[in-house]
Design a protein around this motif. Sequence first.
Motif, short mmCIF file in Angstrom:
data_model
loop_
_atom_site.label_atom_id
_atom_site.label_comp_id
_atom_site.label_asym_id
_atom_site.label_seq_id
_atom_site.Cartn_x
_atom_site.Cartn_y
_atom_site.Cartn_z
N ASP A 7 -11.43 37.32 -48.27
CA ASP A 7 -11.96 37.59 -49.63
C ASP A 7 -10.36 37.14 -49.92
O ASP A 7 -9.44 37.35 -49.86
N VAL A 8 -10.51 36.23 -51.23
CA VAL A 8 -9.04 35.74 -51.80
C VAL A 8 -9.06 36.00 -53.32
O VAL A 8 -8.06 35.78 -53.80
N VAL A 22 -4.73 30.41 -54.74
CA VAL A 22 -4.62 31.52 -53.98
C VAL A 22 -4.30 31.06 -52.52
O VAL A 22 -4.21 30.21 -52.11
N LYS A 23 -3.85 32.25 -51.82
CA LYS A 23 -3.50 32.28 -50.40
C LYS A 23 -4.67 32.66 -49.78
O LYS A 23 -5.19 33.68 -49.77
N ALA A 24 -4.94 31.99 -48.62
CA ALA A 24 -6.00 32.22 -47.53
C ALA A 24 -5.83 31.52 -46.16
O ALA A 24 -5.57 30.61 -45.96
N GLY A 25 -5.69 32.46 -45.22
CA GLY A 25 -5.39 32.25 -43.80
C GLY A 25 -4.14 31.30 -43.56
O GLY A 25 -4.20 30.29 -42.76
N GLU A 28 -2.30 27.53 -48.83
CA GLU A 28 -2.74 27.74 -50.34
C GLU A 28 -4.05 26.82 -50.54
O GLU A 28 -3.85 25.64 -50.25
N ILE A 29 -4.99 27.62 -51.34
CA ILE A 29 -6.13 26.95 -51.63
C ILE A 29 -6.34 26.86 -53.18
O ILE A 29 -5.85 27.74 -53.74
N ALA A 30 -6.84 25.84 -53.52
CA ALA A 30 -7.24 25.71 -55.00
C ALA A 30 -8.81 26.26 -55.36
O ALA A 30 -9.54 25.72 -54.38
N ASP A 42 -8.08 22.57 -50.37
CA ASP A 42 -6.52 22.48 -50.20
C ASP A 42 -6.03 22.44 -51.46
O ASP A 42 -6.62 21.65 -52.41
N ASN A 43 -4.91 22.89 -51.92
CA ASN A 43 -4.23 22.76 -53.08
C ASN A 43 -3.18 21.94 -53.11
O ASN A 43 -2.66 21.39 -54.28
#
Length: 104
Positions: A7-8, A22-25, A28-30, A42-43
């Motif tokens: 959940d992000v 957002v941060k996930a695992g 940093e994810i876009a 990926d961001n």
Amino acid sequence: MTEGWIDVAAQADLPDNDVIAVKAGGREIALYSVDGEVYATDNICTHGHARLCDGFLEGGEIECPLHQGRFDVRTGKAMCAPLTDDLRSFPVRIVDARVIVQID
């Protein structure tokens, strides 16, 4: 929740036709909202160390803020020079108005 799904963000935190980070695992994810659909990659640009969330989202493509290369946010595919490597993309689900991303 199924293993690997994180959940992000609240779906309401993602503006229409825009991108946020957002941060996930541990990465940093876009997150992109494109015409009511949510996508995740990926961001960091694969060409230069630029954050894609600082780029320009138009339709289904994000333009890197450094060298104007564009990626398809639905697939991560590099669309033009100077990009040669695709972005990693991640499956997304919306559950109870929350954005859930699968990170393996």
